[in-house]
Design a protein around this motif. Structure first.
Motif, PDB file in Angstrom:
ATOM      1  N   SER A 301       1.002  -1.388   0.091  1.00 24.32           N
ATOM      2  CA  SER A 301      -0.120  -0.077   0.103  1.00 24.32           C
ATOM      3  C   SER A 301       0.909   1.259  -0.039  1.00 24.32           C
ATOM      4  O   SER A 301       0.636   2.283  -0.539  1.00 24.32           O
ATOM      5  CB  SER A 301      -0.889  -0.082   1.235  1.00 24.32           C
ATOM      6  N   ARG A 302       1.960   1.261   0.731  1.00 23.81           N
ATOM      7  CA  ARG A 302       2.884   2.265   0.616  1.00 23.81           C
ATOM      8  C   ARG A 302       3.262   2.635  -0.784  1.00 23.81           C
ATOM      9  O   ARG A 302       3.617   3.786  -1.116  1.00 23.81           O
ATOM     10  CB  ARG A 302       4.027   1.904   1.636  1.00 23.81           C
ATOM     11  N   ALA A 303       3.642   1.742  -1.336  1.00 25.73           N
ATOM     12  CA  ALA A 303       4.244   1.821  -2.767  1.00 25.73           C
ATOM     13  C   ALA A 303       2.908   2.135  -3.551  1.00 25.73           C
ATOM     14  O   ALA A 303       3.174   2.859  -4.827  1.00 25.73           O
ATOM     15  CB  ALA A 303       4.685   0.484  -3.422  1.00 25.73           C
ATOM     16  N   ARG A 304       1.719   1.869  -3.532  1.00 27.44           N
ATOM     17  CA  ARG A 304       0.606   1.603  -4.537  1.00 27.44           C
ATOM     18  C   ARG A 304      -0.103   3.109  -4.216  1.00 27.44           C
ATOM     19  O   ARG A 304      -0.600   3.662  -5.333  1.00 27.44           O
ATOM     20  CB  ARG A 304      -0.551   0.732  -4.192  1.00 27.44           C
ATOM     21  N   ARG A 305       0.333   3.872  -3.136  1.00 25.45           N
ATOM     22  CA  ARG A 305      -0.488   5.299  -2.777  1.00 25.45           C
ATOM     23  C   ARG A 305       0.132   6.141  -4.024  1.00 25.45           C
ATOM     24  O   ARG A 305      -0.430   7.347  -3.953  1.00 25.45           O
ATOM     25  CB  ARG A 305      -0.193   5.540  -1.471  1.00 25.45           C
ATOM     26  N   ILE A 306       1.437   5.884  -4.601  1.00 27.42           N
ATOM     27  CA  ILE A 306       2.033   7.045  -5.314  1.00 27.42           C
ATOM     28  C   ILE A 306       0.926   7.199  -6.322  1.00 27.42           C
ATOM     29  O   ILE A 306       0.810   8.598  -6.600  1.00 27.42           O
ATOM     30  CB  ILE A 306       3.255   6.592  -6.016  1.00 27.42           C
ATOM     31  N   VAL A 307       0.210   6.354  -7.120  1.00 26.78           N
ATOM     32  CA  VAL A 307      -0.719   6.778  -7.949  1.00 26.78           C
ATOM     33  C   VAL A 307      -1.825   7.539  -7.623  1.00 26.78           C
ATOM     34  O   VAL A 307      -2.313   8.320  -8.166  1.00 26.78           O
ATOM     35  CB  VAL A 307      -1.034   5.585  -9.033  1.00 26.78           C
ATOM     36  N   GLU A 308      -2.408   7.292  -6.345  1.00 27.53           N
ATOM     37  CA  GLU A 308      -3.373   7.917  -5.777  1.00 27.53           C
ATOM     38  C   GLU A 308      -2.834   9.348  -5.503  1.00 27.53           C
ATOM     39  O   GLU A 308      -3.703  10.414  -5.398  1.00 27.53           O
ATOM     40  CB  GLU A 308      -3.617   7.365  -4.343  1.00 27.53           C
ATOM     41  N   ASN A 309      -1.603   9.772  -5.069  1.00 24.31           N
ATOM     42  CA  ASN A 309      -1.206  10.893  -4.662  1.00 24.31           C
ATOM     43  C   ASN A 309      -0.993  11.677  -5.977  1.00 24.31           C
ATOM     44  O   ASN A 309      -1.274  12.977  -6.373  1.00 24.31           O
ATOM     45  CB  ASN A 309       0.431  10.732  -4.212  1.00 24.31           C
ATOM     46  N   ALA A 310      -0.630  10.902  -7.122  1.00 21.70           N
ATOM     47  CA  ALA A 310      -0.375  11.698  -8.499  1.00 21.70           C
ATOM     48  C   ALA A 310      -1.732  12.192  -9.122  1.00 21.70           C
ATOM     49  O   ALA A 310      -1.865  13.265  -9.487  1.00 21.70           O
ATOM     50  CB  ALA A 310       0.015  10.624  -9.705  1.00 21.70           C
ATOM     51  N   PHE A 311      -2.871  11.469  -8.594  1.00 18.48           N
ATOM     52  CA  PHE A 311      -4.131  11.979  -9.039  1.00 18.48           C
ATOM     53  C   PHE A 311      -4.616  13.077  -8.304  1.00 18.48           C
ATOM     54  O   PHE A 311      -5.309  13.896  -8.672  1.00 18.48           O
ATOM     55  CB  PHE A 311      -5.211  10.584  -8.955  1.00 18.48           C
ATOM     56  N   GLY A 312      -4.232  13.029  -7.031  1.00 20.11           N
ATOM     57  CA  GLY A 312      -4.481  14.010  -6.073  1.00 20.11           C
ATOM     58  C   GLY A 312      -3.774  15.328  -6.408  1.00 20.11           C
ATOM     59  O   GLY A 312      -4.333  16.557  -6.431  1.00 20.11           O
ATOM     60  N   ILE A 313      -2.676  15.418  -6.788  1.00 20.62           N
ATOM     61  CA  ILE A 313      -1.886  16.451  -7.291  1.00 20.62           C
ATOM     62  C   ILE A 313      -2.416  16.950  -8.593  1.00 20.62           C
ATOM     63  O   ILE A 313      -2.696  18.072  -8.772  1.00 20.62           O
ATOM     64  CB  ILE A 313      -0.445  16.223  -7.635  1.00 20.62           C
ATOM     65  N   LEU A 314      -2.877  16.149  -9.458  1.00 19.42           N
ATOM     66  CA  LEU A 314      -3.403  16.650 -10.820  1.00 19.42           C
ATOM     67  C   LEU A 314      -4.839  17.242 -10.511  1.00 19.42           C
ATOM     68  O   LEU A 314      -4.960  18.353 -11.104  1.00 19.42           O
ATOM     69  CB  LEU A 314      -3.638  15.199 -11.625  1.00 19.42           C
ATOM     70  N   ALA A 315      -5.817  16.742  -9.668  1.00 26.11           N
ATOM     71  CA  ALA A 315      -7.034  17.396  -9.352  1.00 26.11           C
ATOM     72  C   ALA A 315      -6.743  18.838  -8.539  1.00 26.11           C
ATOM     73  O   ALA A 315      -7.410  19.644  -8.438  1.00 26.11           O
ATOM     74  CB  ALA A 315      -7.857  16.498  -8.580  1.00 26.11           C
ATOM     75  N   SER A 316      -5.357  18.830  -7.626  1.00 30.48           N
ATOM     76  CA  SER A 316      -5.374  20.007  -6.985  1.00 30.48           C
ATOM     77  C   SER A 316      -5.030  21.167  -7.760  1.00 30.48           C
ATOM     78  O   SER A 316      -5.358  22.330  -7.592  1.00 30.48           O
ATOM     79  CB  SER A 316      -4.266  19.779  -5.864  1.00 30.48           C
ATOM     80  N   VAL A 317      -4.145  20.701  -8.896  1.00 23.56           N
ATOM     81  CA  VAL A 317      -3.631  21.918  -9.673  1.00 23.56           C
ATOM     82  C   VAL A 317      -4.726  22.248 -10.777  1.00 23.56           C
ATOM     83  O   VAL A 317      -4.991  23.324 -10.921  1.00 23.56           O
ATOM     84  CB  VAL A 317      -2.396  21.439 -10.402  1.00 23.56           C
ATOM     85  N   PHE A 318      -5.396  21.406 -11.419  1.00 25.75           N
ATOM     86  CA  PHE A 318      -6.356  21.435 -12.366  1.00 25.75           C
ATOM     87  C   PHE A 318      -7.691  21.107 -11.786  1.00 25.75           C
ATOM     88  O   PHE A 318      -7.976  19.746 -11.891  1.00 25.75           O
ATOM     89  CB  PHE A 318      -6.093  20.850 -13.590  1.00 25.75           C
ATOM     90  N   ARG A 319      -8.500  21.969 -11.333  1.00 25.79           N
ATOM     91  CA  ARG A 319      -9.558  21.817 -10.560  1.00 25.79           C
ATOM     92  C   ARG A 319     -10.723  21.213 -11.426  1.00 25.79           C
ATOM     93  O   ARG A 319     -11.866  21.164 -11.024  1.00 25.79           O
ATOM     94  CB  ARG A 319     -10.119  22.948  -9.753  1.00 25.79           C
ATOM     95  N   VAL A 320     -10.544  21.187 -12.681  1.00 24.53           N
ATOM     96  CA  VAL A 320     -11.594  20.895 -13.577  1.00 24.53           C
ATOM     97  C   VAL A 320     -12.044  19.416 -13.246  1.00 24.53           C
ATOM     98  O   VAL A 320     -13.168  18.908 -13.601  1.00 24.53           O
ATOM     99  CB  VAL A 320     -11.198  21.069 -15.187  1.00 24.53           C
ATOM    100  N   PHE A 321     -10.887  18.733 -12.738  1.00 30.59           N
ATOM    101  CA  PHE A 321     -11.396  17.189 -12.351  1.00 30.59           C
ATOM    102  C   PHE A 321     -12.193  17.067 -11.129  1.00 30.59           C
ATOM    103  O   PHE A 321     -12.169  16.031 -10.745  1.00 30.59           O
ATOM    104  CB  PHE A 321      -9.842  16.500 -12.270  1.00 30.59           C
ATOM    105  N   ARG A 322     -12.246  17.979 -10.451  1.00 27.47           N
ATOM    106  CA  ARG A 322     -13.032  17.843  -9.143  1.00 27.47           C
ATOM    107  C   ARG A 322     -14.574  18.042  -9.282  1.00 27.47           C
ATOM    108  O   ARG A 322     -15.280  17.473  -8.189  1.00 27.47           O
ATOM    109  CB  ARG A 322     -12.636  19.076  -7.882  1.00 27.47           C
TER     110      ARG A 322
END
Length: 327
Positions: A301-322
């Motif tokens: 889970s520690r390794a897999r959360r990287i993709v979750e964090n990447a999605f979170g960064i994407l939605a934080s910068v470009f809020r069209v994804f929210r």
């Protein structure tokens, strides 16, 4: 009177009447334009987005980066790359909207997710012009930046990713983290439940593969939201190549501090994916603290959360994804 003269006169009269009737019908069918340009849009000549950008550059408050969602250096680089693809020519009737304004309206749509009508008040364009700007910029960015997201093409490149995962996240032989993100959309017409997902919203799925540095190495977008992540992955190019063993993955090697047993290089995912020779997911169930299964699930889970964090960064910068895209 000669019959030919009468026929010619009748033809002339009939032709004139037909022309007048046709002109009246065309004039009646053509809707009269209420205005050429509203007063709000005409004021764009006095103060527009290009002038606002110059004002923000002179003010070191950080609002420029917040407005563009990127540094001005990156903005200028992308503008130079796509400018020749999104520019329009002036006509005898009106001046074309500048390339900088067309690019800014698309960036603001990505950053805020506002409707085209809302952006038309800010940029002093019509909503139809905002729509054309957004789609033109999207096509240009895809054409210019498609080489930025690319999968490794050799076993040595895959091994570099595995080494970074081991050093940063303490999970050896990991080639990337896989997951899907639901991009909310307005329900397409006559689509039924094709895009209706388990969260009771309408969406398309973005499947992503991320390395140890939150960088996307593969992206697939567009599958209907009703399909599970595992089903979406099987239908992607990455899933098919992995099943057919065409990804040039490294050969099995021994794990660190284990010289006897060889272990394959794998991608990590959650329970929605099917377990495979090169796809690893957590143990199902609840295990007591300190057990091997519990420790393994924690490390994975520690390794897999990287993709979750990447999605979170994407939605934080470009809020069209929210929020749902009203398209």
């Amino acid at each position: 009177m000669d019959s030919r003269v009468v026929a010619s006169a009748a033809f002339v009269v009939l032709s004139g009447c037909m022309r007048r009737i046709k002109a009246h019908q065309v004039q009646k069918a053509k809707r009269k334009r209420r205005w050429w340009m509203t007063s709000l849009n005409r004021s764009r000549e006095r103060y527009n987005v290009s002038i606002m950008i110059e004002d923000l550059i002179r003010e070191p408050s950080g609002r420029l980066e917040n407005f563009l969602r990127m540094s001005y250096t990156d903005f200028e680089f992308l503008l130079n790359e796509v400018g020749h693809m999104i520019g329009k020519k002036d006509t005898q009737l009106r001046r074309a909207i500048s390339v900088k304004e067309r690019f800014c309206v698309a960036l603001r749509f990505f950053a805020s997710g506002d409707s085209f009508v809302s952006l038309s008040y800010l940029f002093k364009f019509s909503p139809q012009t905002v729509s054309r700007c957004v789609f033109d910029v999207c096509d240009a960015l895809i054409s210019v930046l498609n080489h930025q997201i690319k999968m490794p093409r050799s076993s040595n490149e895959w091994k570099k990713i595995a080494i970074e995962f081991e050093n940063r996240w303490n999970f050896p032989h990991c080639l990337g983290a896989i997951d899907g993100k639901h991009i909310l959309i307005q329900s397409p017409m006559n689509s039924g439940s094709d895009f209706f997902n388990y969260k009771h919203t309408f969406s398309v799925v973005m499947m992503g593969l991320v390395d140890a540095n939150y960088m996307f190495t593969y992206v697939d977008v567009g599958c209907q939201g009703r399909i599970s992540d595992g089903g979406v992955f099987r239908n992607t190019v990455l899933g098919r190549k992995l099943e057919e063993n065409r990804l040039m993955l490294p050969n099995d090697e021994t794990l660190p501090n284990h010289t006897q047993t060889t272990f394959p290089y794998v991608f990590v995912a959650d329970d929605a994916f099917a377990l495979g020779p090169h796809l690893l997911k957590p143990f199902q169930g609840v295990y007591e603290a300190g057990s091997d299964e519990r420790v393994f699930n924690y490390r994975l889970s520690r390794a897999r959360r990287i993709v979750e964090n990447a999605f979170g960064i994407l939605a934080s910068v470009f809020r069209v994804f929210r929020a749902p895209m009203l398209l």
